[in-house]
Design a protein around this motif. Structure first.
Motif, PDB file in Angstrom:
ATOM      1  N   SER A  75       0.832  -1.207   0.000  1.00  0.00           N
ATOM      2  CA  SER A  75       0.000   0.000   0.000  1.00  0.00           C
ATOM      3  C   SER A  75       0.864   1.253   0.000  1.00  0.00           C
ATOM      4  N   ALA A  76       1.870   1.274   0.879  1.00  0.00           N
ATOM      5  CA  ALA A  76       2.760   2.436   0.937  1.00  0.00           C
ATOM      6  C   ALA A  76       3.525   2.597  -0.376  1.00  0.00           C
ATOM      7  N   PRO A 375     -10.966  -8.516   0.956  1.00  0.00           N
ATOM      8  CA  PRO A 375     -10.643  -8.876  -0.439  1.00  0.00           C
ATOM      9  C   PRO A 375     -10.836  -7.725  -1.421  1.00  0.00           C
ATOM     10  N   PHE A 376     -11.817  -6.843  -1.166  1.00  0.00           N
ATOM     11  CA  PHE A 376     -12.086  -5.747  -2.089  1.00  0.00           C
ATOM     12  C   PHE A 376     -10.955  -4.714  -2.102  1.00  0.00           C
ATOM     13  N   ALA A 377     -10.193  -4.650  -1.031  1.00  0.00           N
ATOM     14  CA  ALA A 377      -9.031  -3.761  -1.007  1.00  0.00           C
ATOM     15  C   ALA A 377      -7.753  -4.500  -1.364  1.00  0.00           C
ATOM     16  N   VAL A 382      -2.829  -5.941  -4.767  1.00  0.00           N
ATOM     17  CA  VAL A 382      -1.826  -6.891  -5.273  1.00  0.00           C
ATOM     18  C   VAL A 382      -1.725  -6.799  -6.792  1.00  0.00           C
ATOM     19  N   ARG A 383      -2.870  -6.690  -7.453  1.00  0.00           N
ATOM     20  CA  ARG A 383      -2.863  -6.624  -8.913  1.00  0.00           C
ATOM     21  C   ARG A 383      -2.202  -5.337  -9.414  1.00  0.00           C
ATOM     22  N   LEU A 384      -2.529  -4.208  -8.808  1.00  0.00           N
ATOM     23  CA  LEU A 384      -1.978  -2.926  -9.263  1.00  0.00           C
ATOM     24  C   LEU A 384      -0.468  -2.859  -9.048  1.00  0.00           C
ATOM     25  N   ALA A 403       2.890 -14.262  -2.956  1.00  0.00           N
ATOM     26  CA  ALA A 403       2.601 -14.169  -1.521  1.00  0.00           C
ATOM     27  C   ALA A 403       1.331 -13.364  -1.261  1.00  0.00           C
ATOM     28  N   GLY A 404       1.166 -12.265  -1.986  1.00  0.00           N
ATOM     29  CA  GLY A 404      -0.045 -11.468  -1.834  1.00  0.00           C
ATOM     30  C   GLY A 404      -1.285 -12.236  -2.259  1.00  0.00           C
TER      31      GLY A 404
END
Length: 426
Positions: A75-76, A375-377, A382-384, A403-404
């Motif tokens: 995220s960071a 899961p929605f976050a 992970v994909r982005l 891993a993600g």
């Protein structure tokens, strides 16, 4: 596509000698986001798990903390490299207006569940410490959170970080002291590292612990905190000039420190309950736990526990409100005045407190709601972060993406199991 995504070196400056201690000044955003891992919902979930099942769910706390490290770092990284939060990035990429609104709705419901947990926790702490009625305590907690958010708006990200980190120190002291006063059984702790459940209720509490540990709003908030600190127009020139690679290296340390603190405190909460409250009637509530700690371990331990709970409510509700505002602005491109948003999100918590609903059970259920929002976050994150057109050369290595993905699958599977057990009444 942003210039940063195409050329990850675009934000870097020529190397120059670092001032002593300069790297330490790059720390902070993860410690603020890490407060979300120590909110009253965590306290209620871990205390309830320890009081009802002893050391059984130690493994859930450890597993959740390990997954949280990876999630918060990703995220960071998204915020640092792109200069945009996760909510902003998704708002740009979800083209269908109705799909974007529906996505915002689930994220907003998760943010409101977070608010409920944090305001209720602060209210309970004020009642335990000073006898303040729960609805008034909820209003007081909300008022303090508004003040903390004004610090962030008026004084900048760094000042906000200092205040939240100060409250984090109080949280750590309040929730860990009891473990040193009454150490847990080492054999019980080791046995709790073996993954297993004992009935539907233990699964419910495991989902609650994970929802409290890996909080969706913390995923949204961390990308925004990193953006505000390092790339936003209001960021300090020194921070903006630090360079992406250097900031990412410091961020790994930042996340590690934050999650070590959060994981240790969460584990201490469960161990305190498992060692001292297991089987004691009434100790599966915050009020009962406080009373039992006061009787069994003394006024000092119980008071520090209540102080930690109060600091937890005050700090986490400010971070939660910050995340909620970011979600709305990023996905709907609507900026709601801070005071209006804070007052609106206070309403559900005050209603629950005024209606006489058991505060601890409301906290636990709020964490279950959070677990369904993970899961929605997590999946989009992970994909982005695996895409070259988003992060350029800083995209995930293949093993990071794997891993993600494993973390996402485990969380979705646990939630599906929970839903099946509840619906079938097993």
């Amino acid at each position: 596509m942003s210039k940063t995504a195409r050329d990850p070196e675009a934000t870097q400056v020529p190397a120059r000698p670092a001032r002593p201690g300069r790297a330490a000044w790059l720390l902070g955003p993860a410690l603020v986001a890490g407060v979300a891992y120590l909110d009253p919902g965590n306290v209620a979930s871990n205390m309830t798990a320890g009081a009802r099942f002893g050391y059984l769910l130690v493994w859930v706390v450890v597993l959740g903390n390990a997954m949280a490290w990876l999630i918060q770092y990703l995220s960071a990284k998204l915020g640092i490299v792109t200069g945009r939060s996760l909510a902003e990035t998704l708002g740009d990429r979800i083209r269908n207006p109705w799909a974007r609104r529906l996505y915002w709705l689930q994220a907003e419901l998760v943010a409101m569940a977070t608010d409920i947990a944090e305001v209720i926790g602060g209210a309970v702490a004020l009642w335990l410490l000073f006898g303040v009625p729960l609805p008034i305590g909820g209003l007081a907690t909300g008022a303090v959170s508004i003040g903390l958010l004004f610090v962030q708006q008026r004084r900048g990200a760094r000042s906000f970080e200092f205040v939240i980190i100060g409250l984090l120190a109080l949280i750590a002291l309040g929730f860990t002291y009891g473990v040193f006063a009454a150490p847990p059984d080492a054999g019980g702790v080791v046995s709790g590292l073996v993954p297993r459940f004992e009935g539907t209720e233990s699964v419910l509490l495991a989902a609650s612990i994970l929802g409290a540990t890996i909080m969706p709003h913390a995923i949204y908030a961390h990308s925004a905190l990193a953006r505000d600190r390092f790339t936003a127009p209001g960021a300090r020139p020194e921070d903006r000039a630090a360079g992406v690679t250097r900031v990412l290296r410091a961020t790994r340390w930042d996340v590690t420190i934050a999650l070590v603190i959060a994981g240790t405190v969460n584990l201490c909460i469960l161990l305190l309950a498992a060692a001292n409250l297991a089987g004691v009637p009434g100790t599966d509530s915050l009020e009962g736990a406080y009373a039992a700690l006061k009787t069994g371990l003394g006024v000092g331990v119980a008071t520090l526990f209540a102080v930690g709970l109060l600091a937890s409510g005050l700090a986490s509700t400010a971070v939660g409100a910050y995340a909620g505002a970011e979600i709305m602005q990023g996905l709907l491109r609507v900026r709601v005045p801070l005071l209006v948003r804070r007052l609106v999100t206070l309403v559900p918590a005050i209603v629950i407190l005024a209606a006489g609903v058991d505060p601890t059970w409301a906290l636990v259920l709020s964490q279950v709601v959070l677990s369904f929002g993970i899961p929605f976050a997590l999946i989009p994150l992970v994909r982005l972060t695996a895409r070259r057109d988003v992060l350029g050369a800083h995209r995930n290595r293949w093993w990071t993406t794997v891993a993600g993905a494993i973390a996402a699958v485990l969380l979705v599977a646990l939630n599906a199991l929970l839903l099946w057990l509840v619906l079938t009444g097993v």
